[in-house]
Design a protein around this motif. Sequence first.
Motif, PDB file in Angstrom:
ATOM      1  N   ASP A   1      63.728  59.857  91.443  1.00  0.00           N
ATOM      2  CA  ASP A   1      64.512  60.400  90.325  1.00  0.00           C
ATOM      3  C   ASP A   1      63.797  60.019  89.036  1.00  0.00           C
ATOM      4  N   TRP A   2      63.179  60.995  88.380  1.00  0.00           N
ATOM      5  CA  TRP A   2      62.371  60.713  87.196  1.00  0.00           C
ATOM      6  C   TRP A   2      63.201  60.130  86.057  1.00  0.00           C
ATOM      7  N   LYS A   3      64.489  60.407  86.022  1.00  0.00           N
ATOM      8  CA  LYS A   3      65.339  59.884  84.952  1.00  0.00           C
ATOM      9  C   LYS A   3      65.529  58.371  85.060  1.00  0.00           C
ATOM     10  N   GLN A   4      65.297  57.843  86.254  1.00  0.00           N
ATOM     11  CA  GLN A   4      65.487  56.408  86.449  1.00  0.00           C
ATOM     12  C   GLN A   4      64.172  55.624  86.465  1.00  0.00           C
ATOM     13  N   VAL A   5      63.083  56.300  86.166  1.00  0.00           N
ATOM     14  CA  VAL A   5      61.782  55.632  86.144  1.00  0.00           C
ATOM     15  C   VAL A   5      61.652  54.850  84.842  1.00  0.00           C
ATOM     16  N   ARG A   6      61.584  53.539  84.932  1.00  0.00           N
ATOM     17  CA  ARG A   6      61.445  52.666  83.766  1.00  0.00           C
ATOM     18  C   ARG A   6      60.978  51.285  84.229  1.00  0.00           C
ATOM     19  N   PHE A   7      60.565  50.457  83.289  1.00  0.00           N
ATOM     20  CA  PHE A   7      60.158  49.088  83.595  1.00  0.00           C
ATOM     21  C   PHE A   7      61.375  48.171  83.592  1.00  0.00           C
ATOM     22  N   HIS A   8      61.430  47.275  84.578  1.00  0.00           N
ATOM     23  CA  HIS A   8      62.441  46.231  84.650  1.00  0.00           C
ATOM     24  C   HIS A   8      61.700  44.902  84.545  1.00  0.00           C
ATOM     25  N   GLY A   9      61.983  44.174  83.476  1.00  0.00           N
ATOM     26  CA  GLY A   9      61.201  42.988  83.131  1.00  0.00           C
ATOM     27  C   GLY A   9      60.990  42.006  84.261  1.00  0.00           C
ATOM     28  N   ARG A  10      62.067  41.590  84.920  1.00  0.00           N
ATOM     29  CA  ARG A  10      61.936  40.575  85.969  1.00  0.00           C
ATOM     30  C   ARG A  10      61.145  41.112  87.153  1.00  0.00           C
ATOM     31  N   LEU A  11      61.469  42.339  87.566  1.00  0.00           N
ATOM     32  CA  LEU A  11      60.761  42.929  88.695  1.00  0.00           C
ATOM     33  C   LEU A  11      59.281  43.163  88.363  1.00  0.00           C
ATOM     34  N   LEU A  12      59.031  43.602  87.117  1.00  0.00           N
ATOM     35  CA  LEU A  12      57.647  43.828  86.708  1.00  0.00           C
ATOM     36  C   LEU A  12      56.855  42.529  86.754  1.00  0.00           C
ATOM     37  N   GLY A  13      57.465  41.442  86.309  1.00  0.00           N
ATOM     38  CA  GLY A  13      56.787  40.145  86.352  1.00  0.00           C
ATOM     39  C   GLY A  13      56.457  39.722  87.770  1.00  0.00           C
ATOM     40  N   ASP A  14      57.424  39.913  88.691  1.00  0.00           N
ATOM     41  CA  ASP A  14      57.176  39.557  90.090  1.00  0.00           C
ATOM     42  C   ASP A  14      56.052  40.399  90.685  1.00  0.00           C
ATOM     43  N   ILE A  15      56.067  41.694  90.353  1.00  0.00           N
ATOM     44  CA  ILE A  15      55.033  42.600  90.878  1.00  0.00           C
ATOM     45  C   ILE A  15      53.653  42.207  90.353  1.00  0.00           C
ATOM     46  N   LEU A  16      53.571  41.923  89.048  1.00  0.00           N
ATOM     47  CA  LEU A  16      52.275  41.564  88.458  1.00  0.00           C
ATOM     48  C   LEU A  16      51.772  40.225  88.986  1.00  0.00           C
ATOM     49  N   ARG A  17      52.691  39.294  89.230  1.00  0.00           N
ATOM     50  CA  ARG A  17      52.278  37.977  89.712  1.00  0.00           C
ATOM     51  C   ARG A  17      51.602  38.063  91.072  1.00  0.00           C
ATOM     52  N   VAL A  18      52.087  38.988  91.898  1.00  0.00           N
ATOM     53  CA  VAL A  18      51.475  39.170  93.218  1.00  0.00           C
ATOM     54  C   VAL A  18      50.340  40.201  93.172  1.00  0.00           C
ATOM     55  N   GLY A  19      50.543  41.259  92.385  1.00  0.00           N
ATOM     56  CA  GLY A  19      49.597  42.374  92.409  1.00  0.00           C
ATOM     57  C   GLY A  19      48.301  42.140  91.667  1.00  0.00           C
ATOM     58  N   VAL A  20      48.364  41.459  90.516  1.00  0.00           N
ATOM     59  CA  VAL A  20      47.140  41.255  89.728  1.00  0.00           C
ATOM     60  C   VAL A  20      46.107  40.423  90.492  1.00  0.00           C
ATOM     61  N   PRO A  21      46.478  39.266  91.074  1.00  0.00           N
ATOM     62  CA  PRO A  21      45.472  38.540  91.863  1.00  0.00           C
ATOM     63  C   PRO A  21      44.917  39.362  93.019  1.00  0.00           C
ATOM     64  N   ALA A  22      45.784  40.135  93.692  1.00  0.00           N
ATOM     65  CA  ALA A  22      45.297  40.971  94.791  1.00  0.00           C
ATOM     66  C   ALA A  22      44.317  42.027  94.284  1.00  0.00           C
ATOM     67  N   GLY A  23      44.618  42.601  93.102  1.00  0.00           N
ATOM     68  CA  GLY A  23      43.711  43.589  92.528  1.00  0.00           C
ATOM     69  C   GLY A  23      42.380  42.980  92.120  1.00  0.00           C
TER      70      GLY A  23
END
Length: 365
Positions: free
Chosen positions: A138-160
């Motif tokens: 649902d494109w209307k619900q596509v947005r950044f969520h601060g806490r979830l974004l932080g968790d994703i970046l904490r795991v994803g950036v080192p993997a990248g």
Amino acid sequence: MEKNELLRRMEDLCERAERSGTVCSSGYLSPAERYQTEKWAQRRGCTVVFSGGGADCERTAAFFLPEYMSAEDFDPSEHFAAIKLTAHFGEPGHRDYMGAVLGMGVLGAALATIFSQGVSAVLVLVSLTRAETVYRLDWKQVRFHGRLLGDILRVGVPAGLQSNMYAISNILIQTAINGFGTATVAAWTAHGKVDGFFWMILGAYGISITTFAGQNFGAQKYDRIRRSVRVCLALGFGSAVLMSVLYCSLAPYLLGLFTRDAEVVSIGLDMVRQLVPYYFTYVCIEILAGAARGCGCSLAPMLMTCGGVCVLRVAWIFILLPLRPELSTVLVSYPASWVFTSVLFIFYYLQGGWLRGRIRKMGYA
């Protein structure tokens, strides 16, 4: 293509034709590359015939003839017919059409890859948008969520970053491989096609343990995390041994699917003997790193993998290869880095601080 690189390739093809007594051909050359090759061949004294498969072809291939064969005895149309009828690699892909058929070279292959992946991405998004299930986009619900974004970046950036380090080290190793001639490059490419099957299997185990460990960490079932690690290690070691036995036993036939050149197959067999029996030494890296990432520990696995696999391998190439400039020196860097990094991961996993730290940080009992 740089002039010096072009002439080095032509020299290699000429020497192979003289040594093997068979016709050796280049890829398609531009008119400028053909002119450079003709001038060089006259000075070198080798017999070369240019043909593109038709009378009016702008791009042509260079066919280097062995000493016993004259240009009058050679019919290039037979070789083009063989290319059309042989299907060792399956049907031509998008890169073949834009890179070779349309004469766009490497740029065409790159553009074709970008275009095909872009179309695939659009089709996936359209499919998700039209889906009538829980994963509907649902494109209307596509947005950044601060806490979830932080968790994703904490795991994803080192993997990248880890993936980028792998890419950089592989580029340097490929450069070293290129220095041993086109036959070695061809053997490395053929080996990579078969070798990829094992890495896909092991990568699947890594993704599985990451998912399973994450689910059980969230449910605070730490005993199941440890048990799942043991199961995945057993599966990984079993698959590594099985793939090593199969590949080593069938290597001449598997490599023969991609080339009929006896020299290329011989070099490929040397690569198999020096790399494939040591597949099992990488299993601990994939499984233990996946388990740690699933529980939210991504920085330490990234540092150990980049330091043990990537940095060590690059240092090996820069320090040891000049002292012993042989293909075996490059190949040994793989099992050596796998063993070293596996030891790091085994120690990291068994001492247990990574899991206790994550439990405290999450406030779990």
